[in-house]
Design a protein around this motif. Sequence first.
Motif, mmCIF file in Angstrom:
data_model
loop_
_atom_site.group_PDB
_atom_site.id
_atom_site.type_symbol
_atom_site.label_atom_id
_atom_site.label_comp_id
_atom_site.label_asym_id
_atom_site.label_seq_id
_atom_site.Cartn_x
_atom_site.Cartn_y
_atom_site.Cartn_z
ATOM 1 N N ASN A 22 0.827 -1.221 0.000
ATOM 2 C CA ASN A 22 0.000 0.000 0.000
ATOM 3 C C ASN A 22 0.855 1.261 0.000
ATOM 4 N N THR A 23 1.921 1.238 -0.784
ATOM 5 C CA THR A 23 2.871 2.350 -0.804
ATOM 6 C C THR A 23 3.111 2.810 -2.238
ATOM 7 N N ALA A 24 3.110 4.113 -2.407
ATOM 8 C CA ALA A 24 3.458 4.717 -3.689
ATOM 9 C C ALA A 24 4.820 5.385 -3.565
ATOM 10 N N TYR A 25 5.538 5.405 -4.667
ATOM 11 C CA TYR A 25 6.880 5.984 -4.683
ATOM 12 C C TYR A 25 6.966 7.027 -5.785
ATOM 13 N N LEU A 26 7.776 8.033 -5.539
ATOM 14 C CA LEU A 26 8.057 9.040 -6.554
ATOM 15 C C LEU A 26 9.560 9.156 -6.696
ATOM 16 N N GLU A 27 10.059 8.656 -7.806
ATOM 17 C CA GLU A 27 11.479 8.762 -8.114
ATOM 18 C C GLU A 27 11.682 10.053 -8.888
ATOM 19 N N MET A 28 12.514 10.946 -8.339
ATOM 20 C CA MET A 28 12.728 12.248 -8.954
ATOM 21 C C MET A 28 14.197 12.344 -9.380
ATOM 22 N N ASN A 29 14.423 12.490 -10.665
ATOM 23 C CA ASN A 29 15.772 12.599 -11.218
ATOM 24 C C ASN A 29 15.951 13.942 -11.907
ATOM 25 N N SER A 30 17.196 14.287 -12.159
ATOM 26 C CA SER A 30 17.524 15.542 -12.844
ATOM 27 C C SER A 30 16.792 16.712 -12.203
ATOM 28 N N LEU A 31 16.860 16.790 -10.902
ATOM 29 C CA LEU A 31 16.115 17.811 -10.171
ATOM 30 C C LEU A 31 16.637 19.203 -10.476
ATOM 31 N N LYS A 32 15.694 20.141 -10.489
ATOM 32 C CA LYS A 32 15.996 21.535 -10.794
ATOM 33 C C LYS A 32 15.570 22.407 -9.603
ATOM 34 N N PRO A 33 16.135 23.596 -9.480
ATOM 35 C CA PRO A 33 15.714 24.483 -8.381
ATOM 36 C C PRO A 33 14.212 24.743 -8.384
ATOM 37 N N GLU A 34 13.605 24.779 -9.553
ATOM 38 C CA GLU A 34 12.157 25.020 -9.620
ATOM 39 C C GLU A 34 11.324 23.837 -9.137
ATOM 40 N N ASP A 35 11.970 22.730 -8.832
ATOM 41 C CA ASP A 35 11.255 21.598 -8.222
ATOM 42 C C ASP A 35 11.140 21.758 -6.711
ATOM 43 N N THR A 36 11.797 22.777 -6.170
ATOM 44 C CA THR A 36 11.739 23.025 -4.733
ATOM 45 C C THR A 36 10.309 23.317 -4.306
ATOM 46 N N ALA A 37 9.824 22.550 -3.341
ATOM 47 C CA ALA A 37 8.438 22.688 -2.886
ATOM 48 C C ALA A 37 8.195 21.714 -1.751
ATOM 49 N N VAL A 38 7.052 21.877 -1.124
ATOM 50 C CA VAL A 38 6.549 20.840 -0.230
ATOM 51 C C VAL A 38 5.732 19.878 -1.086
ATOM 52 N N TYR A 39 6.068 18.619 -0.993
ATOM 53 C CA TYR A 39 5.394 17.596 -1.794
ATOM 54 C C TYR A 39 4.377 16.864 -0.919
ATOM 55 N N TYR A 40 3.153 16.806 -1.419
ATOM 56 C CA TYR A 40 2.062 16.183 -0.682
ATOM 57 C C TYR A 40 1.600 14.925 -1.397
ATOM 58 N N CYS A 41 1.457 13.873 -0.642
ATOM 59 C CA CYS A 41 0.837 12.664 -1.158
ATOM 60 C C CYS A 41 -0.673 12.810 -1.040
ATOM 61 N N ALA A 42 -1.384 12.342 -2.050
ATOM 62 C CA ALA A 42 -2.838 12.433 -2.043
ATOM 63 C C ALA A 42 -3.427 11.125 -2.535
ATOM 64 N N ALA A 43 -4.601 10.776 -2.047
ATOM 65 C CA ALA A 43 -5.233 9.528 -2.447
ATOM 66 C C ALA A 43 -6.737 9.669 -2.383
ATOM 67 N N GLY A 44 -7.412 8.837 -3.166
ATOM 68 C CA GLY A 44 -8.864 8.858 -3.146
ATOM 69 C C GLY A 44 -9.449 8.103 -4.311
ATOM 70 N N SER A 45 -10.764 8.066 -4.336
ATOM 71 C CA SER A 45 -11.478 7.435 -5.445
ATOM 72 C C SER A 45 -11.600 8.463 -6.558
ATOM 73 N N VAL A 46 -10.619 8.492 -7.402
ATOM 74 C CA VAL A 46 -10.519 9.515 -8.441
ATOM 75 C C VAL A 46 -10.566 8.840 -9.802
ATOM 76 N N SER A 47 -11.447 9.299 -10.651
ATOM 77 C CA SER A 47 -11.543 8.721 -11.989
ATOM 78 C C SER A 47 -10.354 9.154 -12.834
ATOM 79 N N MET A 48 -10.119 8.382 -13.881
ATOM 80 C CA MET A 48 -9.014 8.697 -14.777
ATOM 81 C C MET A 48 -9.127 10.103 -15.338
ATOM 82 N N ALA A 49 -10.341 10.498 -15.654
ATOM 83 C CA ALA A 49 -10.545 11.807 -16.280
ATOM 84 C C ALA A 49 -10.217 12.957 -15.338
#
Length: 125
Positions: free
Chosen positions: A77-104
């Motif tokens: 029950n774990t999701a991963y985010l592999e982030m490569n070639s990071l740039k200064p503009e990627d600086t942020a607080v990253y939030y994980c989110a989940a729910g019953s969300v349709s593809m659209a």
Amino acid sequence: QVQLVESGGGLVQTGGSLRLSCAASGRTFSNWSMGWFRQAPGKEREFVTTISWYSGDKRYADSVKGRFTISRDYAANTAYLEMNSLKPEDTAVYYCAAGSVSMARMKEEFDYEYWGKGTQVTVSS
């Protein structure tokens, strides 16, 4: 009730890599999706990427395509985010989110019912 716990943020130099994890506890639902949003200082929260839990279908923001990869460990029950070639503009607080969300609507922030507390990612130039 579902709880999401992120880990893996930190400080990295431009061009470096980080891996974020989001562990979910509790039940999942049909059309379950898990993803990441981010919020930089002074900016609105924006979509980064998401994955459909059962189909594995993925979506990415244009700004991270080719650099970020989302994956999931179904059993853990774990999701991963592999982030490569990071740039200064990627600086942020990253939030994980989940729910019953349709593809659209996988990019729609307010369709996600559950949120983690966020983890800071800082990319130095």
